[in-house]
Design a protein around this motif. Structure first.
Motif, PDB file in Angstrom:
ATOM      1  N   ASP A 143       0.814  -1.215   0.000  1.00  0.00           N
ATOM      2  CA  ASP A 143       0.000   0.000   0.000  1.00  0.00           C
ATOM      3  C   ASP A 143       0.843   1.258   0.000  1.00  0.00           C
ATOM      4  O   ASP A 143       0.398   2.307   0.432  1.00  0.00           O
ATOM      5  CB  ASP A 143      -0.941  -0.012   1.198  1.00  0.00           C
ATOM      6  CG  ASP A 143      -0.175  -0.208   2.499  1.00  0.00           C
ATOM      7  OD1 ASP A 143       0.986  -0.627   2.416  1.00  0.00           O
ATOM      8  OD2 ASP A 143      -0.724   0.052   3.579  1.00  0.00           O
ATOM      9  N   THR A 146      -0.652   3.930  -2.344  1.00  0.00           N
ATOM     10  CA  THR A 146      -2.100   4.165  -2.356  1.00  0.00           C
ATOM     11  C   THR A 146      -2.468   5.529  -1.799  1.00  0.00           C
ATOM     12  O   THR A 146      -3.539   6.041  -2.092  1.00  0.00           O
ATOM     13  CB  THR A 146      -2.821   3.089  -1.537  1.00  0.00           C
ATOM     14  OG1 THR A 146      -2.203   3.011  -0.263  1.00  0.00           O
ATOM     15  CG2 THR A 146      -2.757   1.742  -2.223  1.00  0.00           C
ATOM     16  N   LYS A 147      -1.584   6.095  -1.009  1.00  0.00           N
ATOM     17  CA  LYS A 147      -1.855   7.411  -0.453  1.00  0.00           C
ATOM     18  C   LYS A 147      -0.790   8.385  -0.930  1.00  0.00           C
ATOM     19  O   LYS A 147       0.332   7.993  -1.230  1.00  0.00           O
ATOM     20  CB  LYS A 147      -1.862   7.331   1.076  1.00  0.00           C
ATOM     21  CG  LYS A 147      -3.056   6.591   1.631  1.00  0.00           C
ATOM     22  CD  LYS A 147      -4.269   7.484   1.658  1.00  0.00           C
ATOM     23  CE  LYS A 147      -5.588   6.745   1.710  1.00  0.00           C
ATOM     24  NZ  LYS A 147      -5.718   5.784   2.767  1.00  0.00           N
ATOM     25  N   VAL A 182      -6.116  13.640   9.897  1.00  0.00           N
ATOM     26  CA  VAL A 182      -5.282  12.733   9.091  1.00  0.00           C
ATOM     27  C   VAL A 182      -4.984  11.450   9.868  1.00  0.00           C
ATOM     28  O   VAL A 182      -4.844  11.455  11.097  1.00  0.00           O
ATOM     29  CB  VAL A 182      -3.978  13.457   8.683  1.00  0.00           C
ATOM     30  CG1 VAL A 182      -3.063  13.637   9.882  1.00  0.00           C
ATOM     31  CG2 VAL A 182      -3.266  12.675   7.598  1.00  0.00           C
ATOM     32  N   LYS A 183      -4.938  10.367   9.129  1.00  0.00           N
ATOM     33  CA  LYS A 183      -4.565   9.091   9.741  1.00  0.00           C
ATOM     34  C   LYS A 183      -3.077   8.891   9.523  1.00  0.00           C
ATOM     35  O   LYS A 183      -2.592   8.990   8.386  1.00  0.00           O
ATOM     36  CB  LYS A 183      -5.337   7.950   9.075  1.00  0.00           C
ATOM     37  CG  LYS A 183      -6.700   7.768   9.662  1.00  0.00           C
ATOM     38  CD  LYS A 183      -7.368   6.557   9.043  1.00  0.00           C
ATOM     39  CE  LYS A 183      -8.795   6.451   9.496  1.00  0.00           C
ATOM     40  NZ  LYS A 183      -9.623   5.722   8.544  1.00  0.00           N
ATOM     41  N   SER A 185      -1.474   6.285   9.577  1.00  0.00           N
ATOM     42  CA  SER A 185      -1.151   5.109   8.770  1.00  0.00           C
ATOM     43  C   SER A 185      -1.159   5.431   7.275  1.00  0.00           C
ATOM     44  O   SER A 185      -0.622   4.692   6.468  1.00  0.00           O
ATOM     45  CB  SER A 185      -2.152   3.995   9.048  1.00  0.00           C
ATOM     46  OG  SER A 185      -3.454   4.467   8.791  1.00  0.00           O
ATOM     47  N   SER A 186      -1.779   6.549   6.916  1.00  0.00           N
ATOM     48  CA  SER A 186      -1.786   6.916   5.497  1.00  0.00           C
ATOM     49  C   SER A 186      -0.541   7.694   5.112  1.00  0.00           C
ATOM     50  O   SER A 186      -0.316   7.977   3.944  1.00  0.00           O
ATOM     51  CB  SER A 186      -3.037   7.747   5.183  1.00  0.00           C
ATOM     52  OG  SER A 186      -2.934   9.007   5.792  1.00  0.00           O
ATOM     53  N   CYS A 187       0.268   8.058   6.090  1.00  0.00           N
ATOM     54  CA  CYS A 187       1.519   8.751   5.788  1.00  0.00           C
ATOM     55  C   CYS A 187       2.587   7.706   5.542  1.00  0.00           C
ATOM     56  O   CYS A 187       3.193   7.198   6.494  1.00  0.00           O
ATOM     57  CB  CYS A 187       1.919   9.666   6.929  1.00  0.00           C
ATOM     58  SG  CYS A 187       0.676  10.875   7.339  1.00  0.00           S
ATOM     59  N   GLN A 188       2.769   7.378   4.324  1.00  0.00           N
ATOM     60  CA  GLN A 188       3.688   6.293   3.987  1.00  0.00           C
ATOM     61  C   GLN A 188       4.946   6.786   3.288  1.00  0.00           C
ATOM     62  O   GLN A 188       5.970   6.144   3.348  1.00  0.00           O
ATOM     63  CB  GLN A 188       2.978   5.294   3.052  1.00  0.00           C
ATOM     64  CG  GLN A 188       1.913   4.482   3.733  1.00  0.00           C
ATOM     65  CD  GLN A 188       2.472   3.200   4.302  1.00  0.00           C
ATOM     66  OE1 GLN A 188       3.580   2.809   3.999  1.00  0.00           O
ATOM     67  NE2 GLN A 188       1.696   2.555   5.147  1.00  0.00           N
TER      68      GLN A 188
END
Lengths: 356, 330
Positions: A143, A146-147, A182-183, A185-188
């Protein structure tokens, strides 16, 4: 009777799927939580570019995911207007245009439809594949793309107009983050732009963010992460597995600066209210950019800033461009760092693409 | 026996061909030049032979007579002109020599439409028959000639026997080609170099500069995460899906919005001008709860002039309230 009932059952379901699947892309131009407009981008090339640059273009597209056209097909006879015409209805706000001349490769970053356009000379670049090849364990979770990526701008001193424009441009090219919603986990991924004052070059890097809990031995961390039966052959007791320290391979020195307390759980290992270390691993591509020109319009119009020519010069656009090219030629011959040369050789640039 | 068979076939062919001509192309044969027509007939004959052979192989149970009869019956039904012709054909199947006679008779008897095609047929038979003989002879001659050539011994040479006359010329040409290839390769290499310009492969070890960049990026990430943590820990335990909590969150965001309005706009500082972490940064500057702030009740000019600017004080109150409510959670 039964039929009717069936129909009644089905109806809301269909509507639901519609809202979920079909309207999402339309709504996606606006962030569902913050209501801000999401910037979208096209990454394409003008003129003929060699293989490595094509790869770089692909890497850039991946970097700009998910709000970009990953498999954007372009033809040689497509001009900028074609892209612009498509960009309007699709809600595309930024263009990243790669081009190549005899001297160097160029990256133009422009906002549509009005501009401005920043032209960067790519002094050096490495592809994502090169970066991965140089690493022992390249990291690419599923993933990862994905972000959208975060962006960190560093070293840009405010005040100077072109630099201000650059910071503005790159800040707006990625969706803004609302700190409250903001989550983590979406900061990748993170894109770093570091401006070097002395060389006037911008280092463009792309990293993946990894969080690791602190105070847990490597063995246990791996055990929790992988859910695999550990190898206990060499141990006397099960307790040894927990108590025995692993290798001191991890550099504990600079970890204090890179620790965060999380507000929410991320993955299996990073629990909330626990210290986690932020680890970055490069994904690539990496580029060393140099701002050479700022135009007011989209690849046209008044030249607000030019590294080589006079900024106030409002000559015809093509002349300006040629001048720029010539200066670059000279610049290249004398070494890449200094750019004071005001060359006046009249030399037709060969590989330059049409700009309109 | 084979000869007989062949003749019979040819007879059949003749009949067939005539039939075709009669039906479809009455004027065509006249317009066509004789050699062309002849050629066509020849081809047809071969094909027909082949077809016939195949047919024979296919229904090998049937005897030849049967087949012939079938064929003979076809034209009688369709053709009035050739009614007597078929009768004359019966002997021709048995004896090849009568073929010629039959042809002559045909020539005289048939009407003008048929005459031309008849002629062709006659010619055809005449040419083919000796042609086959010649061909067999030719094969022998060719065989001899070929063997002669094959048996000839030639000097072993790189360029081969045929090019021996132009040996020097060929050598020159080869050398030229070699040079050309070399220059081409060089040009290609140059092009490759140009294409690869600026492309560098990173080193396997960590370069100090890269380390510095990573640390900068890490700092940015840490800053953002801390800001996020600070902002989100406030509303922790509140479920947005529950109406009560949603209301609470709404209230807070509203308050935060007003507090944002009241504050001076944020100006980017030198390092790490991160727009995204902007709100977090502002919150960093002073403790959320008003009494904890260093300058609480001391330097605030608003308190001094509380009676002069009523509008502003209202907004300040809102701000205070918001900060109070948010600090309750902490």
């Amino acid at each position: 009777m039964r039929k009717k009932k069936h129909g009644e059952f089905r109806r809301p379901f269909v509507v639901k799927t519609n809202t979920n699947t079909k309207q999402q892309p339309h709504l996606a131009s606006v962030d569902p939580i913050t209501g801000k407009k999401i910037p979208k981008s096209f990454v394409f090339s003008r003129g003929k570019i060699p293989g490595p640059l094509k790869q770089l273009q692909m890497d850039l597209r991946k970097l700009m995911l998910p709000y970009t056209a990953l498999s954007l097909k372009e033809k040689r006879r497509n001009n900028l207007k074609d892209f612009l015409n498509v960009a309007g209805p699709m809600g595309v706000t930024h263009f990243l245009i790669l081009s190549k001349t005899a001297t160097a490769a160029y990256l133009r970053v422009a906002t549509t439809p009005q501009g401005p356009t920043l032209t960067f000379k790519i002094n050096e670049y490495s592809l994502a594949a090169d970066v991965a090849k140089s690493q022992l364990h390249p990291r690419c979770p599923k993933d990862l793309f994905t972000k959208s990526a975060l962006i960190v701008l560093s070293g840009f001193v405010s005040g100077d107009l072109p630099l201000k424009l650059t910071t503005n441009m790159f800040q707006n090219i990625f969706p803004t983050i609302d700190v409250k919603t903001v989550k983590l986990s979406s900061c990748q991924r993170i894109v770093l732009l570091n401006y070097n004052k002395d060389t006037k070059q911008i280092d463009f890097r792309h990293y993946s963010i990894r969080l690791q809990p602190i105070g847990v031995s490597r063995r246990i961390r791996k055990f929790v992460q992988n859910h695999q039966v550990p190898d206990l052959r060499n141990l006397q007791d099960v307790s040894d597995f927990v108590t025995k320290a692993g290798y001191g391979s991890e550099s504990e020195a600079d970890e204090e600066a890179a620790t965060v307390t999380l507000s929410s759980d991320i993955g299996r290992v990073n629990r909330a209210s626990m210290k986690s270390a932020v680890k970055l691993q490069e994904i690539g591509p990496r580029m060393t950019l140099q701002l050479v020109k700022v135009e007011k319009g989209l690849c046209s119009g008044e030249v607000l800033f030019s590294e080589y020519g006079k900024p106030g010069d409002k000559g015809k656009h093509d002349d300006e461009d040629n001048e720029m090219q010539d200066n670059e030629d000279e610049d290249d011959s004398e070494g890449s760092e200094d750019q004071d040369g005001n060359g006046s050789e009249v030399d037709e640039d060969e590989g330059h693409e049409e700009l309109d | 026996m084979a000869e007989v068979m062949q003749l019979r076939e040819s007879g059949g062919l003749l009949r067939k061909r005539k039939l075709g001509k009669k039906q479809g192309h009455k004027k065509k044969p006249k317009l066509m030049p004789p050699p062309h027509g002849q050629k066509k007939v020849k081809v047809d004959k071969k094909m027909k032979k082949l077809f016939r052979k195949r047919a024979r192989e296919y229904n090998s149970d049937d005897d030849d007579e049967d087949e012939e009869e079938n064929e003979a019956s076809v034209p009688t039904t369709t053709n009035k002109h050739n009614g007597d012709e078929i009768d004359s054909e019966e002997p021709s199947e048995d004896e090849g020599k009568t073929e010629g006679g039959r042809k002559g008779w045909n020539k005289n008897a048939t009407d003008e439409d048929n005459e031309f095609s008849e002629d062709e047929g006659g010619e055809d038979d005449g040419v083919v028959q000796p042609g086959i003989m010649k061909f067999t002879e030719g094969v022998r001659a060719f065989k001899m000639a070929f063997r002669n050539i094959i048996n000839k011994s030639v000097s072993e040479d790189l360029l081969g026997p045929i090019l021996s006359g132009h040996k020097k010329l060929i050598a020159d040409k080869l050398a030229e080609e070699e040079a050309e290839r070399e220059t081409k390769g060089e040009a290609k290499k140059e092009k490759q170099k140009l294409a690869e310009k600026g492309h560098v492969t990173p080193a396997n070890y960590l370069v100090p500069h890269e380390k510095f960049l990573i640390s900068v990026a890490t700092k940015g990430v840490v800053k953002l995460f801390n800001a996020v943590n600070k902002a989100q820990s406030a509303q922790k335990g509140l479920d947005p899906s529950r109406t009560k909590d949603a209301k609470e969150i709404k209230k807070r965001t509203k308050a935060a919005f007003f507090s944002e309005l009241g504050k001076p706009s944020f100006t980017a500082t030198g390092t790490s001008a991160k727009a995204n972490a902007r709100t977090g940064k502002v919150e960093d500057e002073q403790p959320a709860w008003a009494p904890l702030q260093d300058n609480y009740m001391l330097t605030s000019a608003k308190l001094k002039n509380w009676d002069k600017m009523p509008d502003k004080s209202v907004s300040d109150e809102v701000e205070r309230a918001s900060e109070d409510s948010s600090s309750d959670e902490d």
